[in-house]
Design an enzyme around this catalytic site. Sequence first.
Site: not given
Ligand code: HCA
Length: 381
Positions: A133, A291
């Site tokens: 992803r 209620h």
């Molecule tokens: C962070 C990273 C993350 C990543 C989210 C994700 C965020 O700790 O800054 O990869 O889906 O909030 O951007 O948690």
Amino acid sequence: VNNFKIIESTLREGEQFATSFFNLETKIKIATMLDDFGVDYIELTNPAASEQSRDDCAAICKLGLKAKILTHTRCTLEDAKLACDCGVDGVDVVIGTSQFLREHSLGGKDMVAVTKQAIEVIEYIKSRGCEVRFSSEDSFRSDLVDLLSIYRAVSNAGVGRVGVADTVGCASPRQVYDLVRTLRGCVSTDIEVHFHDDTGCAVANSFTALEAGATHIDTSVLGIGERNGICPLGALMARMMPTSRDYVLSKYKLHKLKAIEDFVAEAVQINVPFNNPITGFCAFTHKAGIHAKAILNSPSTYEILKPEDFGLSRYVHFASRLTGWNAIKSRVDQLGLKMTDDQIKEVTAKIKQMGDIRPLAVDDTDSIIRSFHFELQDGQT
Ligand code: HCA
Ligand code: CU
């Protein structure tokens, strides 16, 4: 919305919560409970974070859970290699795309360099046979054209899922709808969303993202995470039940929710908030006379969620000046006492009188009822 998947990140985002420290035994317990609950994916801390994190990640991969095991890494070949070596099913990579992050965290990289790096890492992870992803960090403060072009590039490179992350919790539901809808028109991959709760919108944003075409929601138990955290697993279930009841019931074992929340709360030394959806101590307590009367007749008048769906029960409050004779009647029945409706109305008046003077405990109220009942019997003999 009749199809969505949960990426449960208590063991990644949740480890970023102020008071979190999970040893391997605790991690295994949490992962197992989440697996029993039925979450689709369990996301673990980056194995590159520390030696123990790497060992724990490898150990959890070997448990043979039904949920797919993911880890979360920076968008670099070193991190990606370490992740694949641990035996995960998939790797969630993230890279900053906003001006803020490219300047202050990536040493001034431009979007061309960021895109090139992303594609290299994605191709590597795929070559190792793992799901991959790609997410942009701080998506809502990134340039829309930049965002869409990197998402298109990574989807052409064969990424299975793209992620939108509201890293700072700034997004409003309407902004979420617009961005996810636009993205839905640009890529045909799955779309994952990750919402921080700084402005209290994490659940609403997650729901809105689903309406706009997102497929995967990031959650953590009780919402624990960086700062005040992300979309809570329980609150998301509460939000989905009114609209997607059959789907939710077919996939998730909701009666296991409370035990998971209690376990995690204890592990990170917090209390479950009083107003927590579903499991807050008063989530199914009905107090006002009007209620209580309606609830006793038919719970759905004042309940959108059914406590029994979660293995919990409702509580009709009767110990206050707001009570009414229907609530007292039900209490009289519970106590196994016999009174006529007129008598119940009379004792209700006494309870209200006392309730005007001070807060009433259940015991107080029960003794008003009992002594009233005793006097009635006394009068008869
Ligand atoms: C962070 C990273 C993350 C990543 C989210 C994700 C965020 O700790 O800054 O990869 O889906 O909030 O951007 O948690
Ligand atoms: Cu986050």
